[in-house]
Design an enzyme around this catalytic site. Structure first.
Site, PDB file in Angstrom:
ATOM      1  N   CYS A   1       0.820  -1.198   0.000  1.00 15.91           N
ATOM      2  CA  CYS A   1       0.000   0.000   0.000  1.00 15.91           C
ATOM      3  C   CYS A   1       0.863   1.261   0.000  1.00 15.91           C
ATOM      4  CB  CYS A   1      -0.961  -0.055   1.195  1.00 15.91           C
ATOM      5  SG  CYS A   1      -2.383   1.030   1.077  1.00 15.91           S
ATOM      6  N   HIS A   2       0.706   2.135   0.995  1.00  8.12           N
ATOM      7  CA  HIS A   2       1.472   3.375   1.079  1.00  8.12           C
ATOM      8  C   HIS A   2       2.916   3.156   1.526  1.00  8.12           C
ATOM      9  CE1 HIS A   2      -2.579   5.009   0.816  1.00  8.12           C
ATOM     10  NE2 HIS A   2      -2.026   6.181   0.509  1.00  8.12           N
ATOM     11  N   GLY A   3       3.296   1.910   1.792  1.00 10.78           N
ATOM     12  CA  GLY A   3       4.689   1.610   2.118  1.00 10.78           C
ATOM     13  C   GLY A   3       5.626   2.040   1.003  1.00 10.78           C
TER      14      GLY A   3
ATOM     15  N   GLN B   1       5.677   4.805  -0.402  1.00 14.16           N
ATOM     16  CA  GLN B   1       6.127   6.174  -0.137  1.00 14.16           C
ATOM     17  C   GLN B   1       7.465   6.161   0.595  1.00 14.16           C
ATOM     18  OE1 GLN B   1       2.566   7.545   1.994  1.00 14.16           O
ATOM     19  NE2 GLN B   1       2.294   9.074   0.378  1.00 14.16           N
TER      20      GLN B   1
END
Length: 186
Positions: free
Chosen positions: A117-119, A121
């Site tokens: 997911c947002h990992g 980033q």
């Protein structure tokens, strides 16, 4: 069995920390969950992200997740692999140079890394993704591309492995994401 470091922060996605933390232990691996400026026994707050037909995910309060290791005392060299869960935590964790150094260690040492997911980033802030096919929550696609990665627009329940990096768009991919990561740990 592998020794795995899991980097967390407040408002990490609930399923994306709880499920891999428990599942990897059930597979026989040792998993240490850490957070900057927190110690073993402290907790991070989680958020539950759901897909309910809106233009983006919804967010609800999650659980308190208890850390089982201390960030300041953790040496990445003592671990075989890294897990980066998503949620809102990666957004601010990428501002912490110490966290970026942890991510860099694993990528530069060519150790297995699993991000969901947002990992992405956190990955994109820490290292070049040039030559890597990387999945993430679709809103992170621009960051993957800016870091030189080839954004993998895959189904929400799928994952992609590129070298020693396993990525997925969101928690519905846990079975595939964890299966692919576990292959790299053997």
């Amino acid at each position: 069995m592998a020794r795995i470091l899991l980097v967390a922060g407040d408002f990490v996605e609930d399923y994306e920390i709880m499920v891999p933390f428990q599942a990897l232990q059930a597979m026989g691996h040792t998993v240490h969950a850490i957070c900057p400026d927190k110690r073993e026994g402290d907790s991070v707050r989680t958020a539950i992200h759901d897909f309910e037909g809106d233009q983006t995910y919804s967010e609800k309060p999650g659980h308190a997740f208890t850390l089982n290791a201390t960030f300041a005392e953790s040496d990445p060299a003592e671990y075989d692999a890294l897990v980066i869960p998503g949620g809102r935590a990666p957004e601010y964790l990428r501002l912490d140079e110490r966290v970026l150094e942890v991510v860099r260690h694993f990528r530069e040492a060519d150790k297995p890394v699993a991000a969901i997911c947002h990992g992405a980033q956190l990955l994109a802030a820490a290292v070049s993704l040039e030559g890597c096919r990387v999945s993430a929550y679709p809103a992170c696609a621009p960051e993957v591309r800016l870091a030189g990665g080839d954004y993998a627009d895959i189904a929400v329940d799928q994952a992609v492995t590129c070298g020693k990096l396993v990525t997925a768009p969101a928690w519905p991919a846990h079975p595939e994401w964890l299966r692919q990561f576990n292959v790299l740990l053997d």
